[in-house]
Design an enzyme around this catalytic site. Structure first.
Site, mmCIF file in Angstrom:
data_model
loop_
_atom_site.group_PDB
_atom_site.id
_atom_site.type_symbol
_atom_site.label_atom_id
_atom_site.label_comp_id
_atom_site.label_asym_id
_atom_site.label_seq_id
_atom_site.Cartn_x
_atom_site.Cartn_y
_atom_site.Cartn_z
ATOM 1 N NE ARG A 72 66.419 45.016 -18.916
ATOM 2 C CZ ARG A 72 66.196 43.744 -19.126
ATOM 3 N NH1 ARG A 72 65.571 43.035 -18.207
ATOM 4 N NH2 ARG A 72 66.568 43.160 -20.238
ATOM 5 C CD GLU A 109 66.699 35.681 -25.668
ATOM 6 O OE1 GLU A 109 66.158 34.564 -25.609
ATOM 7 O OE2 GLU A 109 67.202 36.249 -24.689
#
Length: 185
Positions: A72, A109
């Site tokens: 992105r 994460e």
């Protein structure tokens, strides 16, 4: 440097960012809330607003190039670089570039990964603005900055659309300036 990097019309830009993100719960795995920028990209006016804000940051920072973090970050950095009259450096996921490459592993994460940069892309001392969509834990951004620095660049700042402050990414970047178009606390 970060005190000098101010987003023009910051409140309007931040509102555009907030309106352009959608939360996707339990994606890509349970317990993760994915921040989807597809609505922002689909809205030509919103997309132009954030691209111009990033281009303004690139110009203000004195960058000689803009690096985008796959995937992105590419969608944001490439048009911002073009608008600022600068080159674009893709920081790719592992295995997407032909050798020789520089490589940096990092923790996400929700797992582990690696980033790569084509060797020879960066000239010694070049100043680069690093762009991504979201700053969460800081693992990806830190790896990208370290990779670019290893290649010889000076990271002038990391610019993101959205910073998720509770996840603590900013401190993991050390002294590197961070500019978030919106910070979620």
């Amino acid at each position: 440097m970060s005190d000098l990097l101010v987003v023009p019309d910051a409140e309007r830009v931040a509102a555009t960012v907030v309106a352009g993100f959608r939360d996707v719960v339990d994606f890509p795995q349970p317990g993760v809330v994915f921040k989807d920028i597809t609505p922002l990209l689909a809205d030509a006016r919103a997309f132009a607003t954030v691209v111009e804000a990033l281009a303004a940051l690139a110009r203000a920072s004195g960058a000689s190039a803009v690096a985008g973090i796959e995937a992105r970050g590419f969608m944001l950095a490439a048009p911002a670089a073009e608008r600022a009259g600068l080159g674009f450096w893709p920081v790719r996921k592992a295995g997407k570039l032909p050798a020789p490459v520089l490589r940096r592993e990092y923790a996400l994460e929700y797992g582990t990964a690696a980033l790569e940069l084509s060797a020879g892309t960066v000239g010694a001392g070049e100043r680069v603005l690093v762009v991504d969509d979201v700053l969460a834990t800081g693992g990806t951004a830190r790896a990208a900055c370290e990779l670019l620095e290893e290649a010889g660049a000076q990271v002038v700042a990391l610019a993101v659309l959205l910073e998720l402050a509770p996840l603590g990414g900013r401190p993991r970047l050390g002294d590197r300036p961070v500019v978030a178009l919106h910070t979620q606390t």
